[in-house]
Design a protein around this motif. Structure first.
Motif, PDB file in Angstrom:
ATOM      1  N   VAL A 101      -3.452  10.562  -0.315  1.00 60.24           N
ATOM      2  CA  VAL A 101      -2.232  10.378  -0.798  1.00 60.24           C
ATOM      3  C   VAL A 101      -1.418   9.034  -0.596  1.00 60.24           C
ATOM      4  O   VAL A 101      -0.713   8.578  -1.346  1.00 60.24           O
ATOM      5  CB  VAL A 101      -1.367  11.612  -0.324  1.00 60.24           C
ATOM      6  CG1 VAL A 101      -0.920  11.536   0.992  1.00 60.24           C
ATOM      7  CG2 VAL A 101       0.160  11.531  -1.056  1.00 60.24           C
ATOM      8  N   TRP A 102      -1.689   8.648   0.629  1.00 52.42           N
ATOM      9  CA  TRP A 102      -0.708   7.482   1.118  1.00 52.42           C
ATOM     10  C   TRP A 102      -1.376   6.131   0.295  1.00 52.42           C
ATOM     11  O   TRP A 102      -0.435   5.557  -0.035  1.00 52.42           O
ATOM     12  CB  TRP A 102      -0.813   7.215   2.623  1.00 52.42           C
ATOM     13  CG  TRP A 102      -0.728   8.668   3.249  1.00 52.42           C
ATOM     14  CD1 TRP A 102      -1.940   9.252   3.912  1.00 52.42           C
ATOM     15  CD2 TRP A 102       0.483   9.295   3.638  1.00 52.42           C
ATOM     16  NE1 TRP A 102      -1.206  10.496   4.455  1.00 52.42           N
ATOM     17  CE2 TRP A 102       0.242  10.480   4.345  1.00 52.42           C
ATOM     18  CE3 TRP A 102       1.857   8.918   3.391  1.00 52.42           C
ATOM     19  CZ2 TRP A 102       1.007  11.475   4.802  1.00 52.42           C
ATOM     20  CZ3 TRP A 102       2.710  10.031   3.447  1.00 52.42           C
ATOM     21  CH2 TRP A 102       2.368  10.992   4.641  1.00 52.42           C
ATOM     22  N   LEU A 105      -0.860   6.689  -3.717  1.00 49.81           N
ATOM     23  CA  LEU A 105       0.539   6.713  -4.176  1.00 49.81           C
ATOM     24  C   LEU A 105       1.422   5.386  -3.474  1.00 49.81           C
ATOM     25  O   LEU A 105       2.576   5.598  -3.637  1.00 49.81           O
ATOM     26  CB  LEU A 105       1.434   8.096  -4.182  1.00 49.81           C
ATOM     27  CG  LEU A 105       0.922   9.175  -4.898  1.00 49.81           C
ATOM     28  CD1 LEU A 105       1.564  10.406  -4.979  1.00 49.81           C
ATOM     29  CD2 LEU A 105       0.504   8.627  -6.355  1.00 49.81           C
ATOM     30  N   GLY A 106       0.674   4.795  -2.576  1.00 49.41           N
ATOM     31  CA  GLY A 106       1.326   3.854  -1.768  1.00 49.41           C
ATOM     32  C   GLY A 106       1.314   2.337  -2.418  1.00 49.41           C
ATOM     33  O   GLY A 106       2.099   1.587  -2.612  1.00 49.41           O
ATOM     34  N   ILE A 112       3.122   4.986  -8.008  1.00 44.83           N
ATOM     35  CA  ILE A 112       3.812   4.843  -6.490  1.00 44.83           C
ATOM     36  C   ILE A 112       4.980   5.498  -6.460  1.00 44.83           C
ATOM     37  O   ILE A 112       5.660   5.690  -7.504  1.00 44.83           O
ATOM     38  CB  ILE A 112       3.575   3.632  -6.059  1.00 44.83           C
ATOM     39  CG1 ILE A 112       4.574   2.525  -6.938  1.00 44.83           C
ATOM     40  CG2 ILE A 112       2.315   2.844  -5.913  1.00 44.83           C
ATOM     41  CD1 ILE A 112       4.599   1.077  -6.214  1.00 44.83           C
ATOM     42  N   VAL A 113       5.191   6.180  -5.424  1.00 41.70           N
ATOM     43  CA  VAL A 113       6.550   6.840  -5.118  1.00 41.70           C
ATOM     44  C   VAL A 113       7.505   5.601  -4.553  1.00 41.70           C
ATOM     45  O   VAL A 113       7.211   4.944  -3.686  1.00 41.70           O
ATOM     46  CB  VAL A 113       6.305   7.748  -4.085  1.00 41.70           C
ATOM     47  CG1 VAL A 113       5.698   7.555  -2.668  1.00 41.70           C
ATOM     48  CG2 VAL A 113       7.693   8.500  -3.877  1.00 41.70           C
ATOM     49  N   ASP A 372       7.024  11.511   5.121  1.00 45.60           N
ATOM     50  CA  ASP A 372       6.307  12.545   4.815  1.00 45.60           C
ATOM     51  C   ASP A 372       6.702  13.413   3.565  1.00 45.60           C
ATOM     52  O   ASP A 372       6.111  13.616   2.476  1.00 45.60           O
ATOM     53  CB  ASP A 372       6.055  13.405   5.904  1.00 45.60           C
ATOM     54  CG  ASP A 372       5.366  14.599   5.613  1.00 45.60           C
ATOM     55  OD1 ASP A 372       4.241  14.634   5.147  1.00 45.60           O
ATOM     56  OD2 ASP A 372       5.792  15.759   5.702  1.00 45.60           O
ATOM     57  N   TYR A 375       6.321  11.643   0.108  1.00 44.55           N
ATOM     58  CA  TYR A 375       4.936  11.558  -0.326  1.00 44.55           C
ATOM     59  C   TYR A 375       4.260  12.872  -0.905  1.00 44.55           C
ATOM     60  O   TYR A 375       3.520  13.093  -1.590  1.00 44.55           O
ATOM     61  CB  TYR A 375       4.062  10.830   0.611  1.00 44.55           C
ATOM     62  CG  TYR A 375       3.956   9.517   0.340  1.00 44.55           C
ATOM     63  CD1 TYR A 375       3.218   8.617  -0.172  1.00 44.55           C
ATOM     64  CD2 TYR A 375       4.800   8.819   1.207  1.00 44.55           C
ATOM     65  CE1 TYR A 375       2.863   7.367  -0.232  1.00 44.55           C
ATOM     66  CE2 TYR A 375       5.070   7.211   0.874  1.00 44.55           C
ATOM     67  CZ  TYR A 375       4.041   6.635   0.227  1.00 44.55           C
ATOM     68  OH  TYR A 375       4.056   5.183   0.278  1.00 44.55           O
ATOM     69  N   THR A 376       4.761  14.059  -0.086  1.00 43.79           N
ATOM     70  CA  THR A 376       4.341  15.365  -0.439  1.00 43.79           C
ATOM     71  C   THR A 376       4.959  15.684  -1.741  1.00 43.79           C
ATOM     72  O   THR A 376       4.323  16.299  -2.558  1.00 43.79           O
ATOM     73  CB  THR A 376       4.781  16.276   0.827  1.00 43.79           C
ATOM     74  OG1 THR A 376       4.259  15.941   1.959  1.00 43.79           O
ATOM     75  CG2 THR A 376       4.326  17.826   0.378  1.00 43.79           C
ATOM     76  N   MET A 379       3.084  13.793  -4.644  1.00 42.73           N
ATOM     77  CA  MET A 379       1.690  14.054  -4.976  1.00 42.73           C
ATOM     78  C   MET A 379       1.808  15.391  -5.799  1.00 42.73           C
ATOM     79  O   MET A 379       0.826  15.459  -6.508  1.00 42.73           O
ATOM     80  CB  MET A 379       1.045  14.302  -3.359  1.00 42.73           C
ATOM     81  CG  MET A 379      -0.552  14.268  -3.802  1.00 42.73           C
ATOM     82  SD  MET A 379      -1.015  12.812  -4.675  1.00 42.73           S
ATOM     83  CE  MET A 379      -2.984  13.185  -4.930  1.00 42.73           C
ATOM     84  N   ILE A 481       5.060   0.414   2.285  1.00 43.27           N
ATOM     85  CA  ILE A 481       6.109   1.059   2.041  1.00 43.27           C
ATOM     86  C   ILE A 481       7.324   0.146   2.191  1.00 43.27           C
ATOM     87  O   ILE A 481       8.488   0.012   1.807  1.00 43.27           O
ATOM     88  CB  ILE A 481       6.291   2.136   3.240  1.00 43.27           C
ATOM     89  CG1 ILE A 481       6.789   1.531   4.474  1.00 43.27           C
ATOM     90  CG2 ILE A 481       5.579   3.246   2.923  1.00 43.27           C
ATOM     91  CD1 ILE A 481       6.821   2.682   5.484  1.00 43.27           C
TER      92      ILE A 481
END
Length: 502
Positions: A101-102, A105-106, A112-113, A372, A375-376, A379, A481
């Motif tokens: 996930v990191w 979506l990073g 991306i978040v 955390d 990202y949770t 996703m 980030i």
């Protein structure tokens, strides 16, 4: 008559179901099919059309029995005619026990978040998923892989998760996935890269060995190592191992510099210049004092205490009590104790407030719980809304069960292995493969995998430094980030790939 009809219907359904299961097992799709969706975003060079393929791939053992189902998300640019020679990047995170996930979506993925950039506290939902104009998808296809026990990936049949939770076992099953993927999508002739973060860099090194060595090998074009750890002696604080005290010192200094905890910060306006001074001290006077141990002279001991105070901001009394040996976990609590704050491990820019200010260590890593949740949520939302993956079971972001059951032994015995070191697999890959290149991304504020420990590792084991690209960012373990570091990282990786895109 009614009973007879029911029995006939039951037999028919049983036969059809059995046939479907056999067919499913034959083509390797258990327990879910792959879901294909079409998308477009505004990329670095204009509109970018792509296909996403997400779902499970069943892998079999040598006897043809299902052993593991690997969940992955693959992205293919859809407006490129010749894909066989297009770069292909296999991406995963670390832990061990982390999903992808990191990095997904990073930094690498098409979405991306959005979270605060400068180590601010991340609020509760809602969060924003935005198009990633920096994605490398315009120049390379990508596959994000969740190892067994993470994401939706799981053991199958008579196999258990523990069968895949180990340095060797994990690399073998992940390499099996790579082989099956490039066969299914006819990508054997594509330039191929592995991209891992944290323990994912350890995994990448072992996978390089699994894929490149022996007959029927799969030669790789290189690896992307994000926050690398390939030699655990440089990062494990164990009794009798003085090396981490040396390799962590420049990151301690960078952290103190960032938080204005140095007694004379006005003398160090430029971070890279300051870090270089600390590097030199760490490799000379400091290393010498640690090696000499109780034989170090009183004058040399006092001089090292003074310099450590200058570079870390820790009190001279505290440094004397540590016998010049600063443990990472103790440092995180001690540095800003007078302010009632602790600093983060994954990213020492982050600050935490603990229940007690007299404890030796922080309650929880503030840089971990800060990101955390975002990202949770991101996703879970992305899988359902963008990729049409709607499942009731939990998507394992980071599994403590995997980590606590991990088999760290790669060699035949603990004595022969010593500290786990996979760096020599990468240097051997360079010697055997003239095209093999290594990209290494380091965060100045990363206290999990410090940059000086990485430098130490890659200055050894016979590496060809001409084929190593070492980059630095003013952020932590997940340097992406930090918004300026995200752009710099994406640009640096794009330049690293430019050999195939010019």
């Amino acid at each position: 008559m009614m009973v007879k009809k029911i029995l006939i219907s039951f037999l028919f359904v049983t036969l059809v179901t059995t046939s479907l299961i056999a067919k499913s097992d034959e083509v390797g799709i258990l327990p879910f099919d792959l879901v294909e969706t079409k998308h477009s975003i505004r990329g670095k060079n204009g509109k970018l059309n792509y296909i996403a393929v997400a779902g499970d791939t069943a892998l079999k053992d040598s006897k043809g029995k299902p052993k593991a189902s690997i969940f992955s998300t693959a992205y293919f640019r859809s407006d490129v005619k010749n894909t066989s020679e297009r770069p292909l990047i296999f991406v995963f995170n670390g832990g061990p026990g982390s999903s992808s996930v990191w990095l997904h979506l990073g930094v690498f993925g098409p979405k991306i978040v959005q979270i605060p950039s400068d180590a601010q506290a991340v609020p509760a939902p809602p969060y924003t998923l935005k198009e990633n104009a920096l994605t490398l998808l315009d120049i390379a296809d990508m596959v994000f892989i969740d190892p067994v026990g993470t994401g939706y990936s799981t053991a199958l049949g008579e196999y258990e998760g523990k069968d895949f939770w180990g340095v060797r076992q994990d690399a073998e099953i992940m390499s099996d996935f790579v082989r099956q993927f490039i066969t299914k999508y006819q990508r054997w002739n594509s330039p191929k890269y592995l991209a891992g973060e944290s323990y994912g860099t350890t995994r990448a090194a072992v996978m390089v060995k699994e894929l490149q060595e022996g007959w029927g090998s799969i030669d790789l074009n290189g690896v992307f190592l994000i926050s690398s750890i390939v030699d655990f002696q440089a990062g494990d604080f164990n009794t009798g191992n003085d090396l981490p005290f040396i390799t962590f010192l420049p990151t301690y200094a960078a952290t103190a510099w960032y938080h204005n905890a140095l007694p004379n910060k006005e003398n160090y306006a430029d971070l890279p210049t300051f870090i270089e001074e600390v590097r030199t001290f760490a490799m000379t006077e400091y290393a010498s004092a640690l090696i000499l141990g109780q034989n170090v002279s009183k004058e040399a001991f006092t001089n090292v205490v003074d310099r450590l105070h200058e570079y870390t901001g820790l009190s001279k009394k505290y440094l004397e009590q540590t016998n010049l040996r600063i443990d990472e976990m103790l440092f995180m609590k001690e540095l800003l104790r007078d302010r009632g704050l602790s600093v983060g491990r994954l990213d020492s820019r982050y600050l935490g407030v603990d229940a007690s200010n007299v404890e030796a260590r922080f309650d929880t890593d503030p840089s971990s719980y800060a990101i955390d949740g975002a990202y949770t949520v991101a996703m879970q939302t992305y899988l359902a809304s963008d990729l049409n993956i709607l499942r009731q079971q939990r998507y394992n972001i980071l599994s403590g069960e995997v980590f606590s059951n991990w088999d760290w032994l790669y060699e035949g015995s603990a004595r022969s292995q010593g500290y786990l070191n996979t760096g020599h697999f990468l240097s051997r890959a360079q010697r055997q493969n003239p095209s093999f290149r290594i990209f290494v991304a380091n965060g100045y504020y990363d206290l999990a995998t410090p940059f000086f420990a990485t430098e130490y590792s890659f200055n050894r084991s016979g590496f060809d430094t001409q084929r190593i690209t070492m980059k630095y960012y003013e952020s932590g373990h997940m340097m992406y980030i930090h918004h300026p570091s995200l752009k710099k990282l994406a640009d640096d990786m794009r330049a690293f790939l430019s050999i195939y895109t010019n």
